[in-house]
Write an enzyme that holds these catalytic residues in place. Structure first.
Site, PDB file in Angstrom:
ATOM      1  N   ASP A  32      15.965  18.440   5.824  1.00  0.00           N
ATOM      2  CA  ASP A  32      15.478  19.802   6.045  1.00  0.00           C
ATOM      3  C   ASP A  32      16.340  20.445   7.128  1.00  0.00           C
ATOM      4  OD1 ASP A  32      13.745  22.149   6.135  1.00  0.00           O
ATOM      5  OD2 ASP A  32      12.178  20.861   5.306  1.00  0.00           O
ATOM      6  N   SER A 111       8.648  25.324 -11.258  1.00  0.00           N
ATOM      7  CA  SER A 111       7.439  26.094 -10.964  1.00  0.00           C
ATOM      8  C   SER A 111       6.903  26.688 -12.246  1.00  0.00           C
ATOM      9  CB  SER A 111       7.755  27.223  -9.977  1.00  0.00           C
ATOM     10  OG  SER A 111       6.677  28.139  -9.877  1.00  0.00           O
ATOM     11  N   TYR A 151      12.910  34.761  -8.105  1.00  0.00           N
ATOM     12  CA  TYR A 151      12.335  33.426  -7.910  1.00  0.00           C
ATOM     13  C   TYR A 151      12.061  32.740  -9.246  1.00  0.00           C
ATOM     14  CZ  TYR A 151       9.015  29.759  -6.622  1.00  0.00           C
ATOM     15  OH  TYR A 151       8.365  28.564  -6.480  1.00  0.00           O
TER      16      TYR A 151
END
Length: 257
Positions: A32, A111, A151
């Site tokens: 990260d 997603s 997105y």
């Protein structure tokens, strides 16, 4: 003991997955921009190369599973550079480190937004590995008031990339199951603003219907990611598994048949 790399490990689904795997006795190398074993910015080519080099050094060149979970939402061009090109660079860059594992596995987070309206040109530019072109297209969409489709377009692109890559010699041919999970609305820092008021939550429910238990906690997709990249998963290949409380079913019905 298995060694697993998890990107986006400092928060949300990535953190929940890393915590779950550690609780099961696995070694986790978190990636990260902060609070992780490997600090790297996956939105840049330099950051991606640095990540691969650091993981290689930390693990001695041996990894059993790679989970590309890092992502952004509604962050403009960052959605493109992280969700697609950062994810692909993670999976392809670390794939050689899986070669020595007796049960190598890989997964990425897509997603249910991949089912929503998208920009076909942006998706194709992503699949063509044209990062400058994809970033330019995203900038155009933002400038013309169409930024909301970026997105979902990136999540559609990464799902299609998985479908294309998974059965190839480099992945399935090398004994590496490559798959994706597609969560619905998960209550994480990334979605906090979307569900910050009762009105916003209700509006989002209309866009993303989740009849089974509603919005999820990060532990829900984490458990699926953990199984997909476990030794138990021997034959799941190129699948995008929706863990979305039924949103996929409501929106698409039986269209997949």
């Amino acid at each position: 003991m298995r060694t697993t790399v998890v990107t986006g490990a400092a928060s949300g689904i990535g953190r929940a997955t890393a915590d779950l795997l550690r609780s099961r006795g696995e070694r986790v190398v978190g990636v990260d921009r902060h609070e992780a074993e490997v600090l790297a910015d996956l939105s840049t080519t330099q950051g991606r190369a640095a990540m691969v080099a650091q993981v290689d050094e930390l693990t001695g060149g041996h990894v059993d599973a790679v989970l590309a979970v890092a992502g952004t939402a509604n962050k403009g061009t960052a959605d493109v550079t992280v969700n697609v090109f950062g994810a692909v660079a993670t999976l392809e860059g670390l794939r050689p480190l899986l070669a020595g594992s007796p049960s190598p596995r890989a997964a990425v987070t897509s997603s249910m937004s991949s089912l929503l309206p998208h920009d076909a040109l942006l998706v194709e530019l992503c699949l063509a590995d044209d990062e400058p072109g994809a970033v330019a297209r995203a900038e155009h969409l933002l400038a013309t008031g169409q930024g909301r489709v970026i997105y979902g377009s990136t999540k559609r692109a990464i799902a299609r990339w998985v479908r294309r890559a998974a059965p190839t010699a480099e992945w399935a041919g090398a004994g590496i199951p490559l798959n994706a999970v597609a969560p619905g609305i998960v209550e994480t820092p990334m979605t906090a603003d979307w569900i910050s008021t009762p009105e916003k939550r209700e509006k989002l429910r209309g866009q993303v219907p989740m009849p089974l238990h509603g919005f999820a906690t990060p532990e829900v997709p984490a458990r699926l990611l953990a199984w997909i990249t476990s030794e138990e998963n021997t034959h799941l290949c190129g699948q995008v598994v929706f863990v979305d409380g039924g949103a996929d079913v409501v929106l698409r019905g039986d269209s997949t048949w």
